[in-house]
Design a protein around this motif. Structure first.
Motif, PDB file in Angstrom:
ATOM      1  N   THR A  88       0.965  -1.454  -0.005  1.00  0.00           N
ATOM      2  CA  THR A  88      -0.023  -0.514   0.112  1.00  0.00           C
ATOM      3  C   THR A  88       1.035   1.186  -0.011  1.00  0.00           C
ATOM      4  OG1 THR A  88      -0.405   0.362   2.704  1.00  0.00           O
ATOM      5  CG2 THR A  88      -1.808  -0.712   0.934  1.00  0.00           C
ATOM      6  N   LYS A  90       3.239   4.141  -1.385  1.00  0.00           N
ATOM      7  CA  LYS A  90       2.655   4.912  -2.861  1.00  0.00           C
ATOM      8  C   LYS A  90       4.271   4.680  -2.880  1.00  0.00           C
ATOM      9  CE  LYS A  90       0.348   8.584  -1.217  1.00  0.00           C
ATOM     10  NZ  LYS A  90      -1.260   7.906  -2.456  1.00  0.00           N
ATOM     11  N   GLU A  91       5.395   4.553  -2.667  1.00  0.00           N
ATOM     12  CA  GLU A  91       6.476   4.180  -3.382  1.00  0.00           C
ATOM     13  C   GLU A  91       6.649   2.579  -3.371  1.00  0.00           C
ATOM     14  OE1 GLU A  91       6.289   5.708  -0.034  1.00  0.00           O
ATOM     15  OE2 GLU A  91       7.534   7.011   0.663  1.00  0.00           O
ATOM     16  N   LEU A  93       4.122   1.242  -4.886  1.00  0.00           N
ATOM     17  CA  LEU A  93       3.571   1.422  -5.783  1.00  0.00           C
ATOM     18  C   LEU A  93       4.352   1.415  -6.993  1.00  0.00           C
ATOM     19  CD1 LEU A  93       0.310   2.230  -4.382  1.00  0.00           C
ATOM     20  CD2 LEU A  93       0.838  -0.137  -5.022  1.00  0.00           C
ATOM     21  N   ALA A  94       4.935   3.677  -6.827  1.00  0.00           N
ATOM     22  CA  ALA A  94       5.509   3.850  -7.303  1.00  0.00           C
ATOM     23  C   ALA A  94       6.369   2.741  -8.585  1.00  0.00           C
ATOM     24  CB  ALA A  94       6.556   4.944  -6.976  1.00  0.00           C
TER      25      ALA A  94
END
Length: 359
Positions: A88, A90-91, A93-94
């Motif tokens: 979850t 953001k890093e 997902l990036a």
């Protein structure tokens, strides 16, 4: 889509595939499953799905490495990848997107979200595939145009070179000038057909309807192909309707249709045969025209294909075939709200029939 889109699910947990299968039930997708990244890479050498649903957390090769390898191969780059992940941050997902993934979805999977993301990616893939077909058609068109331009251009260049010889008689000079003129007309006709067809397809050309004498336009078209027919020793026959018959058409566009049909008939007919143009007014209004030749005929399975752009029927040596003439005829006749089709000319050859509606 005409065929079932195929989705490859890569996940080390078979239960997760069962979940995907249940959530996509009724969506008309063909689902495939592989339990490891390496097996998926091996399978892609012989099978290319429309979409890959890829789990991130897998032993050995994880999803990010698998995605990176798939996207590094040109033959697989166009296949969209949705990464399914419990991550979850953001890093993280990036990082998924950084490996080349086209989208991601969070676990546990939600049916509404999964269907929406799958539909979105398949829509993009469909657009990509359509673009590739268009690019291939354009490439084929360019190749065929270049091929067909060579003959008239070579004729012009050769005749122009010969005209530089000082010892040519006036009769020889006149023959070479005529050769240049005819070759130039071939080039002009090809270019005009391409431009008119593009306008008709785009809807930007409004037909310029006028009342035209059917006999007159048919006779004029026959007169213009007399030289070409005589060179091949082909007899031009006609059976025309009453002299006062009037049809409402775009005369320039329709005349080009007749030119294409007659030129094709002569090109594909053997020497010492005949080509016949028939025209009649129909009791219900409108008109029926037929161009019959003595050529090789058109196989039944090709009778629709030959009216598509860049498609041709029977390949014949020494016969220029660009695959645009009949496509133009179809587009032009349909713009007149008419129909065109082909049938056998027993015992040998074809009959192209044009039906024009009444007012």
């Amino acid at each position: 889509m005409d065929t079932q889109p195929s989705i490859l699910v890569i996940d080390d947990e078979p239960d997760n595939f069962d979940v995907v299968e249940a959530l996509l039930d009724g969506e008309n997708y063909q689902l495939y499953y592989t339990p490891s990244g390496q097996q998926a890479l091996d399978r892609l050498s012989s099978f290319q799905p429309d979409l890959i649903l890829l789990d991130v957390m897998m032993p050995d090769l994880d999803g990010m490495e698998v995605c990176k390898r798939i996207k590094a191969d040109p033959q697989w780059q166009a296949v969209p990848i949705i990464m399914a992940t419990a991550l979850t941050a953001k890093e993280d997902l990036a990082r998924c997107l950084g490996t080349g993934a086209d989208d991601f979805i969070s676990k546990p999977l939600n049916g509404v979200e999964l269907r929406a993301r799958v539909n979105s990616m398949l829509r993009i893939k469909q657009h990509y595939d359509s673009l590739q077909v268009l690019l291939k058609l354009r490439e084929d068109m360019v190749n065929m145009i270049v091929h067909d331009l060579r003959n008239p251009l070579a004729s012009i260049v050769l005749a122009a070179e010969i005209l530089r010889f000082p010892h040519l008689s006036s009769e020889q000079q006149q023959m070479k000038v005529e050769q240049i003129r005819l070759a130039g007309q071939q080039l002009q006709a090809l270019i005009n057909s391409l431009l008119i067809m593009a306008k008709l397809e785009s809807g930007k050309m409004v037909l310029n309807y006028s009342e035209v004498n059917l006999n007159t336009i048919c006779t004029s078209a026959l007169t213009d192909v007399e030289v070409m027919a005589s060179q091949k020793k082909i007899a031009l026959m006609s059976e025309l309707t009453e002299s006062h018959a009037i049809v409402k058409i775009d005369a320039l566009i329709f005349r080009r249709v007749l030119d294409n049909l007659l030129n094709n008939a002569i090109k594909f007919s053997p020497s010492n045969s005949q080509v016949k143009l028939t025209a009649e007014c129909l009791p219900t209004g409108g008109a029926k025209l037929q161009v019959a030749d003595s050529g090789p005929g058109v196989k039944e399975d090709l009778r629709q294909i030959i009216f598509e752009k860049y498609e041709i029927g029977t390949l014949m040596p020494e016969v220029s075939q660009i695959g645009l003439g009949l496509a133009f005829c179809k587009i032009a006749i349909e713009a007149h709200q008419g129909t065109i089709f082909v049938e056998d000319n027993y015992p040998r050859g074809t009959i192209f029939t044009v039906l024009l509606p009444g007012e």
